[in-house]
Write a protein that holds these residues in place. Structure first.
Motif, mmCIF file in Angstrom:
data_model
loop_
_atom_site.group_PDB
_atom_site.id
_atom_site.type_symbol
_atom_site.label_atom_id
_atom_site.label_comp_id
_atom_site.label_asym_id
_atom_site.label_seq_id
_atom_site.Cartn_x
_atom_site.Cartn_y
_atom_site.Cartn_z
ATOM 1 N N ASP A 6 118.187 77.747 43.901
ATOM 2 C CA ASP A 6 118.394 79.015 43.190
ATOM 3 C C ASP A 6 118.477 78.758 41.685
ATOM 4 O O ASP A 6 119.577 78.680 41.113
ATOM 5 N N PRO A 7 117.318 78.625 41.028
ATOM 6 C CA PRO A 7 117.289 78.295 39.599
ATOM 7 C C PRO A 7 118.055 79.296 38.728
ATOM 8 O O PRO A 7 118.767 78.888 37.799
ATOM 9 N N GLN A 8 117.940 80.567 39.017
ATOM 10 C CA GLN A 8 118.605 81.578 38.193
ATOM 11 C C GLN A 8 120.126 81.438 38.276
ATOM 12 O O GLN A 8 120.823 81.476 37.263
ATOM 13 N N ARG A 9 120.630 81.252 39.480
ATOM 14 C CA ARG A 9 122.077 81.070 39.652
ATOM 15 C C ARG A 9 122.537 79.786 38.967
ATOM 16 O O ARG A 9 123.598 79.746 38.333
ATOM 17 N N ALA A 10 121.740 78.725 39.053
ATOM 18 C CA ALA A 10 122.101 77.447 38.435
ATOM 19 C C ALA A 10 122.212 77.596 36.916
ATOM 20 O O ALA A 10 123.151 77.067 36.304
ATOM 21 N N VAL A 11 121.289 78.331 36.328
ATOM 22 C CA VAL A 11 121.342 78.529 34.869
ATOM 23 C C VAL A 11 122.559 79.365 34.497
ATOM 24 O O VAL A 11 123.251 79.074 33.510
ATOM 25 N N LYS A 12 122.850 80.380 35.292
ATOM 26 C CA LYS A 12 124.045 81.198 35.037
ATOM 27 C C LYS A 12 125.304 80.338 35.130
ATOM 28 O O LYS A 12 126.203 80.430 34.283
ATOM 29 N N GLU A 13 125.394 79.496 36.147
ATOM 30 C CA GLU A 13 126.557 78.622 36.303
ATOM 31 C C GLU A 13 126.639 77.584 35.179
ATOM 32 O O GLU A 13 127.729 77.230 34.733
ATOM 33 N N ALA A 14 125.484 77.111 34.708
ATOM 34 C CA ALA A 14 125.473 76.176 33.578
ATOM 35 C C ALA A 14 126.036 76.847 32.334
ATOM 36 O O ALA A 14 126.837 76.255 31.605
ATOM 37 N N ASP A 15 125.651 78.090 32.113
ATOM 38 C CA ASP A 15 126.163 78.858 30.976
ATOM 39 C C ASP A 15 127.678 78.997 31.082
ATOM 40 O O ASP A 15 128.402 78.788 30.105
ATOM 41 N N GLU A 16 128.158 79.330 32.269
ATOM 42 C CA GLU A 16 129.597 79.499 32.487
ATOM 43 C C GLU A 16 130.348 78.177 32.295
ATOM 44 O O GLU A 16 131.424 78.155 31.696
ATOM 45 N N LEU A 17 129.770 77.085 32.776
ATOM 46 C CA LEU A 17 130.416 75.783 32.631
ATOM 47 C C LEU A 17 130.506 75.380 31.156
ATOM 48 O O LEU A 17 131.555 74.905 30.703
ATOM 49 N N VAL A 18 129.444 75.582 30.419
ATOM 50 C CA VAL A 18 129.476 75.255 28.984
ATOM 51 C C VAL A 18 130.542 76.101 28.284
ATOM 52 O O VAL A 18 131.286 75.598 27.440
ATOM 53 N N ALA A 19 130.660 77.371 28.651
ATOM 54 C CA ALA A 19 131.691 78.231 28.060
ATOM 55 C C ALA A 19 133.089 77.704 28.380
ATOM 56 O O ALA A 19 133.966 77.688 27.504
ATOM 57 N N VAL A 20 133.303 77.234 29.607
ATOM 58 C CA VAL A 20 134.604 76.684 29.996
ATOM 59 C C VAL A 20 134.903 75.415 29.189
ATOM 60 O O VAL A 20 136.027 75.219 28.714
ATOM 61 N N VAL A 21 133.910 74.570 29.017
ATOM 62 C CA VAL A 21 134.099 73.337 28.249
ATOM 63 C C VAL A 21 134.467 73.667 26.810
ATOM 64 O O VAL A 21 135.395 73.071 26.239
ATOM 65 N N ILE A 22 133.788 74.628 26.216
ATOM 66 C CA ILE A 22 134.082 75.030 24.839
ATOM 67 C C ILE A 22 135.486 75.628 24.746
ATOM 68 O O ILE A 22 136.236 75.328 23.810
ATOM 69 N N GLN A 23 135.864 76.451 25.711
ATOM 70 C CA GLN A 23 137.220 77.029 25.723
ATOM 71 C C GLN A 23 138.277 75.935 25.858
ATOM 72 O O GLN A 23 139.320 75.975 25.200
ATOM 73 N N ASN A 24 137.994 74.941 26.705
ATOM 74 C CA ASN A 24 138.919 73.828 26.890
ATOM 75 C C ASN A 24 139.075 73.052 25.585
ATOM 76 O O ASN A 24 140.189 72.684 25.204
ATOM 77 N N LEU A 25 137.980 72.826 24.902
ATOM 78 C CA LEU A 25 138.012 72.122 23.622
ATOM 79 C C LEU A 25 138.806 72.920 22.586
ATOM 80 O O LEU A 25 139.650 72.366 21.878
ATOM 81 N N ALA A 26 138.569 74.223 22.520
ATOM 82 C CA ALA A 26 139.307 75.077 21.579
ATOM 83 C C ALA A 26 140.802 75.054 21.883
ATOM 84 O O ALA A 26 141.628 74.994 20.962
ATOM 85 N N ALA A 27 141.163 75.082 23.163
ATOM 86 C CA ALA A 27 142.574 75.041 23.542
ATOM 87 C C ALA A 27 143.208 73.710 23.149
ATOM 88 O O ALA A 27 144.353 73.666 22.684
#
Length: 107
Positions: free
Chosen positions: A46-67
């Motif tokens: 499911d390429p579309q779902r994988a890209v969506k999850e990649a976007d979400e994971l990158v956002a979580v990593v950035i939020q973790n870094l900001a915290a």
């Protein structure tokens, strides 16, 4: 001249000049890498779902870094509110920021 034993212990706990401060705990790094591996594997089905999850994971990593930076800033501000910080404490803080900064630019 007498030395303050607490300062000696603190200095020993500090990383050496050439050591790199990490942006994340090892547990977080492992968790993020495991998530990324799962996303890559899921791409085939499911390429579309994988890209969506990649976007979400990158956002979580950035939020973790900001915290992480927000927590570090709070610690510094708390310590500094108790009086004029020692030059050595400021040097250590600047060294940590330099390490983080260089890692961000090399990523």
């Amino acid at each position: 001249m007498a030395t303050d034993p607490s300062r000696t212990t603190e200095a020993a706990a500090e990383p050496q000049e050439d050591e790199v401060q990490t942006l994340f705990d090892n547990v977080d790094v492992d968790r993020f890498r495991d998530s990324w591996q799962g996303i890559q594997t899921a791409f085939v089905d499911d390429p579309q779902r994988a890209v969506k999850e990649a976007d979400e994971l990158v956002a979580v990593v950035i939020q973790n870094l900001a915290a992480t930076f927000a927590d570090h800033k709070k610690e510094l501000e708390s310590a500094w509110s108790q009086g004029e910080p020692a030059t050595e404490d400021l040097r250590i803080a600047l060294r940590r920021y330099r390490s983080f900064f260089n890692q961000l630019l090399s990523a």
